[in-house]
Design a protein around this motif. Structure first.
Motif, PDB file in Angstrom:
ATOM      1  N   VAL A   1    -105.795  93.057  33.293  1.00 41.96           N
ATOM      2  CA  VAL A   1    -105.715  92.936  32.502  1.00 41.96           C
ATOM      3  C   VAL A   1    -106.719  91.585  31.749  1.00 41.96           C
ATOM      4  O   VAL A   1    -106.195  90.299  32.603  1.00 41.96           O
ATOM      5  N   LYS A   2    -108.048  91.888  31.614  1.00 45.47           N
ATOM      6  CA  LYS A   2    -108.721  90.727  31.114  1.00 45.47           C
ATOM      7  C   LYS A   2    -108.681  90.790  29.347  1.00 45.47           C
ATOM      8  O   LYS A   2    -108.533  91.601  28.442  1.00 45.47           O
ATOM      9  N   LYS A   3    -109.197  89.684  29.649  1.00 49.23           N
ATOM     10  CA  LYS A   3    -109.012  89.042  27.864  1.00 49.23           C
ATOM     11  C   LYS A   3    -109.922  88.382  27.715  1.00 49.23           C
ATOM     12  O   LYS A   3    -110.132  86.774  28.004  1.00 49.23           O
ATOM     13  N   GLY A   4    -111.067  87.731  27.467  1.00 50.12           N
ATOM     14  CA  GLY A   4    -111.923  86.720  27.032  1.00 50.12           C
ATOM     15  C   GLY A   4    -111.955  87.071  29.134  1.00 50.12           C
ATOM     16  O   GLY A   4    -112.868  88.194  29.205  1.00 50.12           O
ATOM     17  N   ILE A   5    -112.228  85.456  28.855  1.00 50.00           N
ATOM     18  CA  ILE A   5    -112.824  85.053  30.112  1.00 50.00           C
ATOM     19  C   ILE A   5    -111.676  84.509  31.074  1.00 50.00           C
ATOM     20  O   ILE A   5    -111.543  84.445  32.450  1.00 50.00           O
ATOM     21  N   THR A   6    -110.350  85.201  30.558  1.00 48.14           N
ATOM     22  CA  THR A   6    -109.349  85.268  31.037  1.00 48.14           C
ATOM     23  C   THR A   6    -108.932  86.658  31.811  1.00 48.14           C
ATOM     24  O   THR A   6    -108.516  87.321  30.684  1.00 48.14           O
ATOM     25  N   ALA A   7    -108.652  86.185  33.244  1.00 49.74           N
ATOM     26  CA  ALA A   7    -108.145  87.939  34.040  1.00 49.74           C
ATOM     27  C   ALA A   7    -106.280  87.251  34.416  1.00 49.74           C
ATOM     28  O   ALA A   7    -106.619  86.651  35.072  1.00 49.74           O
ATOM     29  N   PHE A   8    -105.781  88.482  34.194  1.00 46.27           N
ATOM     30  CA  PHE A   8    -104.418  88.286  34.981  1.00 46.27           C
ATOM     31  C   PHE A   8    -103.927  89.331  35.763  1.00 46.27           C
ATOM     32  O   PHE A   8    -104.315  91.066  35.112  1.00 46.27           O
ATOM     33  N   VAL A   9    -103.666  89.310  36.785  1.00 48.04           N
ATOM     34  CA  VAL A   9    -103.605  90.363  37.980  1.00 48.04           C
ATOM     35  C   VAL A   9    -102.554  90.256  38.153  1.00 48.04           C
ATOM     36  O   VAL A   9    -101.370  88.992  39.095  1.00 48.04           O
ATOM     37  N   THR A  10    -101.720  91.318  37.996  1.00 45.20           N
ATOM     38  CA  THR A  10    -100.157  91.397  38.522  1.00 45.20           C
ATOM     39  C   THR A  10     -99.911  92.302  40.110  1.00 45.20           C
ATOM     40  O   THR A  10    -100.462  93.209  40.276  1.00 45.20           O
ATOM     41  N   LEU A  11     -99.519  91.438  40.965  1.00 43.98           N
ATOM     42  CA  LEU A  11     -99.436  92.236  42.345  1.00 43.98           C
ATOM     43  C   LEU A  11     -97.183  91.543  42.228  1.00 43.98           C
ATOM     44  O   LEU A  11     -96.697  91.234  42.406  1.00 43.98           O
ATOM     45  N   ASP A  12     -97.217  93.341  41.940  1.00 49.07           N
ATOM     46  CA  ASP A  12     -95.761  94.140  41.894  1.00 49.07           C
ATOM     47  C   ASP A  12     -94.819  94.102  43.516  1.00 49.07           C
ATOM     48  O   ASP A  12     -95.581  94.571  43.422  1.00 49.07           O
ATOM     49  N   TYR A  13     -94.095  93.799  43.816  1.00 48.98           N
ATOM     50  CA  TYR A  13     -93.379  93.710  44.884  1.00 48.98           C
ATOM     51  C   TYR A  13     -92.843  95.298  45.176  1.00 48.98           C
ATOM     52  O   TYR A  13     -92.972  96.154  46.403  1.00 48.98           O
ATOM     53  N   PHE A  14     -92.288  96.014  44.227  1.00 47.16           N
ATOM     54  CA  PHE A  14     -91.355  97.216  44.834  1.00 47.16           C
ATOM     55  C   PHE A  14     -90.730  97.460  45.589  1.00 47.16           C
ATOM     56  O   PHE A  14     -90.700  98.809  46.043  1.00 47.16           O
ATOM     57  N   MET A  15     -89.680  96.436  45.344  1.00 49.98           N
ATOM     58  CA  MET A  15     -88.116  97.311  46.987  1.00 49.98           C
ATOM     59  C   MET A  15     -88.971  96.633  47.813  1.00 49.98           C
ATOM     60  O   MET A  15     -88.227  97.547  48.514  1.00 49.98           O
ATOM     61  N   THR A  16     -89.638  96.271  48.290  1.00 47.45           N
ATOM     62  CA  THR A  16     -90.216  95.553  49.557  1.00 47.45           C
ATOM     63  C   THR A  16     -90.271  94.205  49.273  1.00 47.45           C
ATOM     64  O   THR A  16     -90.299  93.414  48.847  1.00 47.45           O
ATOM     65  N   ASP A  17     -89.302  93.632  51.198  1.00 43.18           N
ATOM     66  CA  ASP A  17     -89.133  92.687  50.840  1.00 43.18           C
ATOM     67  C   ASP A  17     -90.768  91.132  51.068  1.00 43.18           C
ATOM     68  O   ASP A  17     -90.113  90.653  50.649  1.00 43.18           O
ATOM     69  N   ASP A  18     -91.545  91.927  52.278  1.00 46.29           N
ATOM     70  CA  ASP A  18     -92.779  91.764  52.004  1.00 46.29           C
ATOM     71  C   ASP A  18     -94.046  92.487  51.952  1.00 46.29           C
ATOM     72  O   ASP A  18     -94.688  93.262  52.196  1.00 46.29           O
ATOM     73  N   PRO A  19     -94.408  92.539  50.058  1.00 46.85           N
ATOM     74  CA  PRO A  19     -95.191  93.306  49.747  1.00 46.85           C
ATOM     75  C   PRO A  19     -96.478  93.123  50.265  1.00 46.85           C
ATOM     76  O   PRO A  19     -97.603  93.920  49.937  1.00 46.85           O
ATOM     77  N   PHE A  20     -96.704  92.101  51.553  1.00 48.31           N
ATOM     78  CA  PHE A  20     -98.266  91.630  51.329  1.00 48.31           C
ATOM     79  C   PHE A  20     -98.232  91.127  52.918  1.00 48.31           C
ATOM     80  O   PHE A  20     -99.333  91.433  53.582  1.00 48.31           O
ATOM     81  N   ASP A  21     -97.414  92.736  53.562  1.00 48.18           N
ATOM     82  CA  ASP A  21     -97.360  92.777  54.934  1.00 48.18           C
ATOM     83  C   ASP A  21     -98.662  93.779  55.617  1.00 48.18           C
ATOM     84  O   ASP A  21     -99.334  93.930  56.928  1.00 48.18           O
TER      85      ASP A  21
END
Length: 281
Positions: free
Chosen positions: A122-142
């Motif tokens: 989601v962007k607003k002006g010069i700021t960007a918000f990025v959401t990394l939801d885990y969604f029921m996983t122990d390690d969402p980055f594996d």
């Protein structure tokens, strides 16, 4: 004449490499972040701290909830509707980072808020918000899912990148924050320690990408919401210039605070932990 032309050319290039990189019609923005608003007694009570219904949400361009809205937010339609109504989750200017108390029914959750992807921007002006939801996983980055998404971001006209997670994943294996998971995070889920996080690959797969963005001139902030029970606020800046923040409330305490962000006229992003009671008086 050649020297005059060269000086003018250099001045023009330097001018274009500064604030002209961003939108000429820059407007300041204000954001609010709240988290861990659940109130649980263990005997069936499942409600939100009533103070949040008294905040004037219209004062903020983006409203963010860092997760754990209710004790069992998506257990049934009525609870989910109450959460959405209180925090305006169906509004395009609201962001909800799902917590471990929000995902009782992933089917109900997805059907209600119409979000199909665990990665959102989601962007607003010069700021960007990025959401990394885990969604029921122990390690969402594996897997490489989040890493690939982050590498491909369109950050044109963006100066501030705020990465949102519920858990404080970045305390795990960060060489400068060793042991902080035991004093900040609410999570109590490890067999070998009283307070810790699931082992995860944030530092191996996500942090290097954020570090690259930082080297290219972006301000990078990692913001997590699983706080409040042990420590209500947390702020840390590592040697690479990346900021780490955590915030959450707990048990209707007078010491509870929320995070208020403000972009300034000189394009900085300031933030302040603000007493919740100050926003409702």
């Amino acid at each position: 004449m050649k020297w005059i032309f060269l000086v003018i050319s250099i001045a023009f290039i330097e001018g274009c490499s500064s604030s002209d990189h961003y939108d000429s019609q820059f407007e300041t923005s204000k954001f609010i972040y709240v988290s861990h608003t659940r109130l649980c007694t263990g005997v069936g009570e499942d409600r939100v701290d009533e103070r949040f219904s008294q905040i004037n949400w219209g004062d903020y361009d983006i409203r963010i909830h860092g997760g754990d809205v209710l004790c069992q937010t998506s257990k049934e339609d009525e609870r989910l509707k109450r959460a959405c109504d209180t925090f305006g989750f169906l509004d395009s200017n609201s962001i909800w980072v799902k917590g471990n108390h929000d995902d009782d029914s992933l089917e109900l959750l997805m059907a209600s808020i119409e979000e199909r992807e665990p990665f959102r921007i989601v962007k607003k002006g010069i700021t960007a918000f990025v959401t990394l939801d885990y969604f029921m996983t122990d390690d969402p980055f594996d897997s490489d899912y989040f890493a690939d998404k982050l590498r491909d971001l369109d950050l044109k006209n963006t100066k501030h990148l705020v990465v949102l997670t519920h858990y404080l994943y970045w305390t795990y294996k960060h060489p400068e924050m060793k042991g902080l998971d035991e004093s900040v995070s609410n999570v109590e889920i490890c067999e070998h320690a009283d307070w810790c996080l699931f082992p995860n690959d944030f530092m191996e797969k996500i942090y290097p990408i954020l570090s690259d963005y930082r080297e290219k001139g972006l301000d990078v902030i990692c913001l997590a919401g699983d706080a409040g029970a042990r420590r209500k606020t947390f702020e840390f800046k590592d040697k690479n210039g990346i900021n780490f923040l955590a915030n959450g409330v707990n048990n209707e305490s007078s010491a509870d605070s929320v995070l208020v962000f403000q972009t300034t006229a000189d394009m900085r992003l300031d933030w302040k932990f603000t007493a919740l009671n100050e926003l409702i008086d």
